[in-house]
Scaffold this motif. Structure first.
Motif, PDB file in Angstrom:
ATOM      1  N   LEU A  65       0.677  -1.390   0.022  1.00 39.44           N
ATOM      2  CA  LEU A  65      -0.117  -0.005   0.000  1.00 39.44           C
ATOM      3  C   LEU A  65       0.817   1.251  -0.140  1.00 39.44           C
ATOM      4  N   CYS A  66       1.839   1.102   0.871  1.00 43.51           N
ATOM      5  CA  CYS A  66       2.587   2.396   0.989  1.00 43.51           C
ATOM      6  C   CYS A  66       3.484   2.771  -0.181  1.00 43.51           C
ATOM      7  N   PHE A  67       4.063   1.288  -0.802  1.00 44.96           N
ATOM      8  CA  PHE A  67       4.917   1.498  -2.035  1.00 44.96           C
ATOM      9  C   PHE A  67       4.138   2.191  -3.072  1.00 44.96           C
ATOM     10  N   PHE A  68       2.716   1.669  -3.314  1.00 44.39           N
ATOM     11  CA  PHE A  68       1.937   2.105  -4.646  1.00 44.39           C
ATOM     12  C   PHE A  68       1.404   3.529  -4.391  1.00 44.39           C
ATOM     13  N   TRP A  69       0.815   3.944  -3.094  1.00 42.52           N
ATOM     14  CA  TRP A  69      -0.082   5.146  -2.719  1.00 42.52           C
ATOM     15  C   TRP A  69       0.788   5.950  -1.430  1.00 42.52           C
ATOM     16  N   SER A  70       1.946   6.021  -1.531  1.00 48.52           N
ATOM     17  CA  SER A  70       2.607   6.402  -0.525  1.00 48.52           C
ATOM     18  C   SER A  70       2.054   8.194  -0.117  1.00 48.52           C
ATOM     19  N   SER A  71       1.579   8.877  -1.149  1.00 47.23           N
ATOM     20  CA  SER A  71       1.216  10.138  -1.017  1.00 47.23           C
ATOM     21  C   SER A  71      -0.178  10.116  -0.067  1.00 47.23           C
ATOM     22  N   LEU A  72      -1.012   9.136  -0.552  1.00 49.46           N
ATOM     23  CA  LEU A  72      -2.245   8.798   0.070  1.00 49.46           C
ATOM     24  C   LEU A  72      -2.140   8.695   1.673  1.00 49.46           C
ATOM     25  N   ILE A  73      -1.223   7.825   2.058  1.00 55.96           N
ATOM     26  CA  ILE A  73      -0.883   7.382   3.460  1.00 55.96           C
ATOM     27  C   ILE A  73      -0.532   8.927   4.119  1.00 55.96           C
ATOM     28  N   GLU A  74       0.227   9.420   3.262  1.00 56.98           N
ATOM     29  CA  GLU A  74       0.682  10.704   4.070  1.00 56.98           C
ATOM     30  C   GLU A  74      -0.476  11.766   4.345  1.00 56.98           C
ATOM     31  N   ARG A  75      -1.435  11.732   3.320  1.00 58.59           N
ATOM     32  CA  ARG A  75      -2.473  12.625   3.539  1.00 58.59           C
ATOM     33  C   ARG A  75      -3.544  12.091   4.799  1.00 58.59           C
ATOM     34  N   LEU A  76      -3.277  10.487   4.933  1.00 62.27           N
ATOM     35  CA  LEU A  76      -4.211  10.013   6.195  1.00 62.27           C
ATOM     36  C   LEU A  76      -3.641  10.253   7.430  1.00 62.27           C
ATOM     37  N   ARG A  77      -2.668  11.141   7.677  1.00 57.72           N
ATOM     38  CA  ARG A  77      -1.830  11.226   8.817  1.00 57.72           C
ATOM     39  C   ARG A  77      -2.507  11.076  10.222  1.00 57.72           C
ATOM     40  N   ASN A  78      -3.772  11.476  10.191  1.00 51.88           N
ATOM     41  CA  ASN A  78      -4.556  11.349  11.555  1.00 51.88           C
ATOM     42  C   ASN A  78      -4.901  10.119  11.895  1.00 51.88           C
ATOM     43  N   PRO A  79      -5.848   9.563  11.011  1.00 51.45           N
ATOM     44  CA  PRO A  79      -6.255   7.997  11.174  1.00 51.45           C
ATOM     45  C   PRO A  79      -5.170   7.122  11.469  1.00 51.45           C
ATOM     46  N   VAL A  80      -4.017   7.259  10.544  1.00 50.91           N
ATOM     47  CA  VAL A  80      -2.904   6.563  10.846  1.00 50.91           C
ATOM     48  C   VAL A  80      -2.627   6.472  12.367  1.00 50.91           C
ATOM     49  N   ARG A  81      -2.429   7.477  12.775  1.00 51.17           N
ATOM     50  CA  ARG A  81      -1.794   7.939  14.142  1.00 51.17           C
ATOM     51  C   ARG A  81      -2.593   7.279  15.222  1.00 51.17           C
ATOM     52  N   MET A  82      -4.033   7.200  14.957  1.00 49.55           N
ATOM     53  CA  MET A  82      -4.647   6.867  15.724  1.00 49.55           C
ATOM     54  C   MET A  82      -4.486   5.461  15.938  1.00 49.55           C
ATOM     55  N   LEU A  83      -4.697   4.848  14.566  1.00 49.11           N
ATOM     56  CA  LEU A  83      -4.253   3.322  14.360  1.00 49.11           C
ATOM     57  C   LEU A  83      -2.992   2.827  15.173  1.00 49.11           C
ATOM     58  N   ASP A  84      -2.096   3.653  15.151  1.00 47.26           N
ATOM     59  CA  ASP A  84      -0.683   3.257  15.671  1.00 47.26           C
ATOM     60  C   ASP A  84      -0.941   3.471  17.291  1.00 47.26           C
ATOM     61  N   SER A  85      -1.546   4.282  17.725  1.00 45.13           N
ATOM     62  CA  SER A  85      -1.830   4.348  18.967  1.00 45.13           C
ATOM     63  C   SER A  85      -2.421   3.152  19.631  1.00 45.13           C
ATOM     64  N   LEU A  86      -3.569   2.659  18.505  1.00 44.82           N
ATOM     65  CA  LEU A  86      -4.122   1.489  19.029  1.00 44.82           C
ATOM     66  C   LEU A  86      -3.291   0.231  19.264  1.00 44.82           C
ATOM     67  N   GLY A  87      -2.475   0.216  17.898  1.00 37.99           N
ATOM     68  CA  GLY A  87      -1.398  -0.854  18.130  1.00 37.99           C
ATOM     69  C   GLY A  87      -0.603  -0.791  19.246  1.00 37.99           C
ATOM     70  N   LEU A  88       0.064   0.274  19.678  1.00 41.93           N
ATOM     71  CA  LEU A  88       0.684   0.404  20.776  1.00 41.93           C
ATOM     72  C   LEU A  88       0.121  -0.089  22.115  1.00 41.93           C
ATOM     73  N   ALA A  89      -1.183   0.324  22.220  1.00 44.89           N
ATOM     74  CA  ALA A  89      -1.831  -0.123  23.499  1.00 44.89           C
ATOM     75  C   ALA A  89      -2.136  -1.508  23.269  1.00 44.89           C
ATOM     76  N   LEU A  90      -2.332  -2.231  22.362  1.00 48.83           N
ATOM     77  CA  LEU A  90      -2.686  -3.689  22.053  1.00 48.83           C
ATOM     78  C   LEU A  90      -1.193  -4.364  22.257  1.00 48.83           C
TER      79      LEU A  90
END
Lengths: 211, 211, 211
Positions: free
Chosen positions: B76-101
Motif C-alpha cells: 500500500l505504501c509503495f504504490f500510494w505513499s502520498s495517500l498514506i501521508e494525507r491520512l496522517r491522523n487516522p494512521v496515528r490513531m491506528l498506531d496508538s491503538l497498536g501500541l496499546a494492544l
C-alpha cells in the motif's frame, strides 16, 4: 556428500567474511574490529535463524571451523586488502555461492524445526542476507540489501525452491541443488545485467511524522 | 472475544507496518527494503519479547496473518505513499491503538511465562516500542522513541496496569481493557497537547571519553 | 564470597550503565531514552550471551537489582551529568572493573552451558563488550570497541584465562581471580600508555563493491 556440503558451506562463510572484513578495512577499523566484522558478516544470518527457530546455541558457535575460516578471511583482508580489491570478480562469485548455500541450508533447517513453508522460505532468505545486514548495522549504515539490487530476491527464490520441493516430497538432494542453482544463477545474472528492484516514486508531500 | 482480539492485533500490526514502510519510502529504499521494514516494524517488538522469554519460534513466525498484513501495508505504501501521508491522523490513531494492544498483550504473555511483575511490565513496553526501534536501527538512525515524546511511557503505563491487575487478581479482561485504554488515551493526549519528556541540561564540559 | 561477587557485579553494571547514560546525555536524549541506554549498556552483553547459550529468560531480566542499579546510574547522569564528567578517572576504573567481572562471569557461564573452550572465551568477551556495542548501535554510531583501543582484547584475555584454568582443572576461584586481574590490569595499562591496535593500511584502490 556431507564433506562436499561442508566445503561449500565453508566457502560461503569465507566469502561473507571477506565482505565484512573489506567493509571494516574501508572504515579504518582496527584489527579487532575487522575480525569482529568478518565473523559477524559470516555468521549472523545463521545465528539469527537459529535463535528464531529455537536452536540455541547456534551452529556457528558449536563448530570452530566457521570461526577459523572467518578469522582467516579477516586476517587476509587486513594484510592484503589491495589484493582482495583486485580480485573483485572471483570474490563476487564466491559471495553468490555463499548466498545460495546459506539460503538453501537455512530453509532446510527451518523445515526440520517445524516451521511453516512460507516462514521456512523467509528464514532461508534471512540466513543468506542476515550477515550483510549485521555488517552494515555495525557500521551504522542502512543495509545495502534494503537499498538496491537483486540480492535478497535471489536468496528468497532459492529458499522457496527448497520449500516447494519439500512440500511435493521431491528428494532433498535434488531440491537443494535446484534451489542453490536458481539462487546462484539469478544473482549472477542480476549482477551482469544490472537488474534493480523498483523504487517508490518520490513523494512531494511534507514528511509524515514518524513514531 | 478471541476474534476481536485477533482483529485488533492485526490492526496494530497494520499500523506499525505502515510506519515502517513509510520510513522506507522516505529513504528511497527499493520495494524489497520497504517490505522488510514493514515486517520488521510490525513484528520486532513481539519477536524480541518472545526470544527474551524463551518462546521460540516467535508468534510472528508461526501465524502467517502477521506477515500477510505487514506485506499488504508495505505494498500500500509503495504504490500510494502520498495517500498514506494525507491520512496522517487516522494512521496515528491506528498506531496508538497498536501500541496499546501490543503493550497489553506483551505484558500478559510475559506474566504467563513466569516473569516477575516489573520485568513483565518492561517486556510489555518493549513489545510496543521494539518495532519502531528496529525500524530506526535498520535505517541507521537514533530511535525516535529514545529522543522525544511520550510514546514509551504510554506503553509502560498500559503494561503496568495489566501487571498490577494481575497481582491483585482482577479479572484478566477488565485489566487488559483498562491497560489498553490507559495507554491509548495517554498517547492520544500526549499527541494533542504536545507533551514531551524532559531533556538533560546541556553540559558545557568537554566530552567524557566513551568506552 | 557470593555476596562479594554480587557486589562486584553490581559495581560493573553501575559503571556500564553510567557509560550508556552519559552517551545519551551527550546526544540530548530525553530521560526515557537515557534510562533505556543505561539499561541497554549495562545488560546487553549478558543478554546476548544468555540468548546465544539458550538460557532464556536472561539473568538480567530475572534479578531486579540489575534494573535498579541501571536506573539509578541513569538518573544520576540525568541530574548531575557535569559531576560524572568530572569524575572521569574513577568512572573509568569502575568501567574496567566491570569489564573484567563481566568477561570472567560470561566465560564461566558459557562453560557451564557446555560450550567449547574457544567459544566460551568469545562469549566471555561478548559479555564484556556487548553493552557498549548495543549503546553505540542505538545511537547509530560505529561501536567504539571496533574502532580503536585495547578494550575487547583485555576482555578476551580475561575470559581466556578462565577457560584455560578450567581446562587444566584449576580451582574456579583462583582462575576467576587471575582472569579478572589480567583483564583489569591490561585495560588500565592500555589506558595509561595509550595502547592501540594496528589499523589496516589505507588502500588507494577504488572501493570494492559491497554486498
Amino acid at each position: 556428500m556431507r564433506t562436499l556440503v561442508l566445503i561449500l558451506d565453508l566457502c560461503g562463510t569465507f566469502a561473507f567474511a571477506l565482505s565484512g572484513a573489506m567493509a571494516g578495512v574501508r572504515r579504518r577499523l582496527d584489527i579487532f574490529g575487522i575480525l569482529v566484522l568478518s565473523f559477524a558478516a559470516a555468521t549472523s544470518g545463521g545465528i539469527a535463524r537459529d535463535l528464531l527457530i529455537g536452536a540455541a546455541p547456534p551452529a556457528a558457535l558449536q563448530d570452530w571451523r566457521y570461526l577459523a575460516v572467518s578469522l582467516a578471511a579477516g586476517l587476509l583482508c587486513f594484510f592484503w586488502s589491495s589484493l582482495i580489491e583486485r580480485l573483485r570478480n572471483p570474490v563476487r562469485m564466491l559471495d553468490s555461492l555463499g548466498l545460495a548455500l546459506f539460503a538453501v541450508a537455512g530453509a532446510e533447517k527451518a523445515l526440520v524445526f517445524g516451521l511453516s513453508p512460507v516462514m521456512a522460505a523467509l528464514l532461508g532468505m534471512l540466513t543468506g542476507i542476515g550477515g550483510g545486514v549485521a555488517r552494515d548495522v555495525l557500521l551504522a549504515e542502512i543495509p545495502t540489501v534494503l537499498r538496491s539490487d537483486f540480492y535478497a530476491v535471489a536468496a528468497l527464490v532459492g529458499a522457496a525452491v527448497v520449500v516447494g520441493g519439500n512440500m511435493l516430497h521431491f528428494p532433498i538432494v535434488a531440491t537443494a541443488l535446484a534451489g542453490g542453482l536458481a539462487c546462484f544463477c539469478l544473482r549472477m545474472t542480476a549482477i551482469r545485467r544490472g537488474w534493480q528492484l523498483p523504487l517508490a516514486r518520490e513523494s512531494r508531500e511534507h514528511p509524515f511524522s514518524e513514531k
